[in-house]
Design a protein around this motif. Structure first.
Motif, PDB file in Angstrom:
ATOM      1  N   THR B  62     -12.335  20.834  -2.462  1.00  9.49           N
ATOM      2  CA  THR B  62     -11.731  19.854  -2.947  1.00  9.49           C
ATOM      3  C   THR B  62     -10.922  20.321  -4.426  1.00  9.49           C
ATOM      4  O   THR B  62      -9.740  19.880  -4.520  1.00  9.49           O
ATOM      5  N   THR B  65      -8.068  21.973  -3.255  1.00  3.06           N
ATOM      6  CA  THR B  65      -7.112  20.907  -2.596  1.00  3.06           C
ATOM      7  C   THR B  65      -6.170  20.152  -3.824  1.00  3.06           C
ATOM      8  O   THR B  65      -5.224  19.962  -3.509  1.00  3.06           O
ATOM      9  N   ALA B 275     -10.703  14.865  -1.314  1.00  3.09           N
ATOM     10  CA  ALA B 275      -9.965  15.788  -0.478  1.00  3.09           C
ATOM     11  C   ALA B 275      -9.468  15.178   0.753  1.00  3.09           C
ATOM     12  O   ALA B 275      -8.234  15.419   0.975  1.00  3.09           O
ATOM     13  N   LYS B 279      -5.581  15.046   1.745  1.00  2.00           N
ATOM     14  CA  LYS B 279      -5.268  15.483   3.148  1.00  2.00           C
ATOM     15  C   LYS B 279      -4.297  14.392   3.870  1.00  2.00           C
ATOM     16  O   LYS B 279      -3.365  14.834   4.437  1.00  2.00           O
TER      17      LYS B 279
END
Lengths: 138, 395
Positions: B62, B65, B275, B279
């Motif tokens: 994460t 990310t 995360a 996404k």
């Protein structure tokens, strides 16, 4: 059934006459409009219960061993709801109020009254009513 | 068109227009949180068994990310907190306090970017300066420059998007100007990432605070981006478990960033869920979301503007997400209560921004917070309900 619960049930019955939620609130607006306003000299910090944008003023008076409440608000729905609370808790002894199970107010179904929100001051108004009763011996 | 990605709307019939308070969560965010608890619930950065390693890997993935999402240079620059409020308090306490004579903020700050400075004993013109805005709440860049000139040792802490009014501050210009005068800059990005991309390198910002729950992620997770060059000067806010390299009774040696700043067990499920939220945004693509949301915002603005007695506090230019209004002679609270009974969810009040409300001479506003899952049908229902509420409330 105690006097306060009887009063709550009577108000609940009034509201059950309305088919939809909005009509109920239109009625509360009317109650708010018809409430005798407090004199400006009474709208002082001592009686003020601050909400987020709504303010409620609550005055407790004791006469002949009974408590009487007067209220006002700067917003009309809160004013109507406050008027209902005053109608429920006025003209009672402090003991009657102290002994009351306040969760029974849930019967009225007003989330504005029962939710511990900082928004409108009504929950704080109930706390003030309780405190007024606790401060009295009768 | 985006509603289908959010389970909330399967379970609720209300029109949700309070996304500036918190956003709804896409299926995959809820799934990833559930999956952590159901399948590999373990603490991170401690134990070495299989599920613990998976939890640590997902948690650190994460961080990667987030780093990529905001174009940070290094994962060391990404520190998890519990909220934007905590992030701002952290930097106020661990970097700004005792280092800067003056903190400069905008007129539109959330209390989270006002109260921490008061807690340091600062007050207006006594260690705290506020940049003016005009009647459309537009940031006064000339006043800002004058404040930078007059306050040589200043720290700038400004919101990217006003939570109360949706006004987008020109933060790239603000940061450039602040750096020209040697001032470091922290941006409160609570209301940004749900609506548009943020590139911390392009902005050249020193600190940038992010909210997960306003960005389609779980509650209880925030991020503070700290530019690498500032890391050595930021003291840990709290210390304890997972921050330590070596401890004796005489001294403690802390780990490097980010770990030295993340004391105690973190909101592991929340971080992992964040995360998934980022996404999800990538999958939806910002360019699509920005076009869609701008259209919805302008539609809302236009419809509100047609209402008799409407009071708007901004134009629709450089605004996103939040739109505040009042109706002449009516209370925002009353409007909010009636709209709620008509299954319209908005927020009414001062929106944790009392100073600007006082400056405008109002107790608060009714605020509509739009997001990707709102559509014109939502706005039409809201406007119809608002008109009904006005009829009920007007004498």
């Amino acid at each position: 059934m105690g006097e306060i619960e009887k009063r709550i049930d009577a108000i609940k019955e009034d509201f059950e006459l309305f088919d939809d939620e909005i009509e109920k609130y239109e009625y509360i607006v009317d109650i708010g409009r018809s409430l005798e306003p407090l004199d400006e000299s009474e709208k002082i910090d001592k009686y003020l219960i601050e909400g987020c944008t709504s303010n409620v003023w609550l005055i407790c008076e004791k006469r002949d061993g009974k408590l009487y409440f007067k209220t006002d608000s700067n917003t009309v729905i809160v004013r109507g709801l406050a008027a209902i609370l005053v109608k429920i808790f006025s003209n009672l002894s402090a003991k009657e109020i102290r002994d009351f199970d306040f969760s029974l107010l849930d019967k009225l179904g007003f989330s504005e009254i029962i939710t511990p929100t900082r928004q409108n001051g009504l929950k704080s108004m109930i706390t003030k009513i309780v405190e007024s009763a606790q401060g009295e011996n009768a | 068109m985006y509603k289908k990605y959010f389970e909330y709307f399967k379970n609720n019939k209300n029109i949700y227009l309070d996304s500036a308070s918190t956003s709804q969560k896409p299926y995959e965010v809820i799934e990833s949180v559930n999956e952590y608890y159901k399948k590999y619930c373990s603490n991170t950065h401690r134990s070495n068994f299989g599920n613990a390693n998976r939890a640590t890997t997902e948690f650190e993935d994460t961080r990667k990310t987030v780093k990529e999402f905001i174009n940070a240079r290094d994962t060391k620059e990404i520190i998890f907190t519990k909220s934007v409020s905590e992030s701002l308090n952290f930097i106020a306490s661990s970097f700004v306090k005792d280092r800067f004579d003056t903190v400069i903020i905008s007129s539109l700050e959330h209390h989270s970017n006002i109260v921490p400075w008061h807690m340091q004993g600062r007050s207006l013109h006594n260690g705290l300066e506020v940049v003016d805005c005009d009647e459309q709440q537009t940031f006064d860049i000339e006043h800002f420059e004058r404040l930078l000139q007059e306050n040589k040792n200043a720290f700038v802490s400004i919101t990217h998007v006003s939570n109360a009014f949706g006004k987008i501050h020109p933060i790239k210009n603000i940061i450039q100007l602040a750096h020209k005068y040697g001032a470091f800059v922290m941006i409160d990005g609570a209301q940004s990432l749900a609506h548009f991309p943020v590139d911390v390198q392009d902005l050249d910002v020193d600190f940038y605070a992010i909210s997960a729950h306003k960005t389609y992620g779980p509650t209880g997770v925030g991020v503070i981006y700290i530019k690498k060059e500032r890391l050595d000067d930021v003291k840990p806010y709290q210390v304890g478990g997972a921050t330590i390299k070596d401890v004796t009774y005489d001294r403690s040696i802390l780990l490097d960033s980010p770990f030295k700043y993340e004391a105690g067990t973190q909101n592991i499920a929340g971080v992992i869920g964040f995360a998934s939220a980022l996404k999800f945004i990538n999958k939806m693509k910002y360019e699509n979301l920005m076009t869609y949301e701008t259209n919805i915002y302008e539609y809302l603005y236009e419809k509100l503007n047609e209402i008799n007695g409407i009071i708007l506090y901004t134009d629709s230019i450089n605004c996103i997400g939040s739109l505040s209004f009042n109706i002449q002679g009516l209370s925002a609270d009353d409007i909010g209560i009636l709209l709620d009974k008509m299954d319209i969810s908005i927020r009414c009040g001062h929106h944790c921004a009392q100073p600007i409300m006082k400056k405008l001479g109002i107790n608060g506003t009714a605020r509509v917070g739009v997001s990707m899952y709102n559509n014109e049908e939502d706005i039409d229902k809201f406007i119809k309900s608002l008109n009904r509420a006005i009829v009920i409330l007007e004498d």
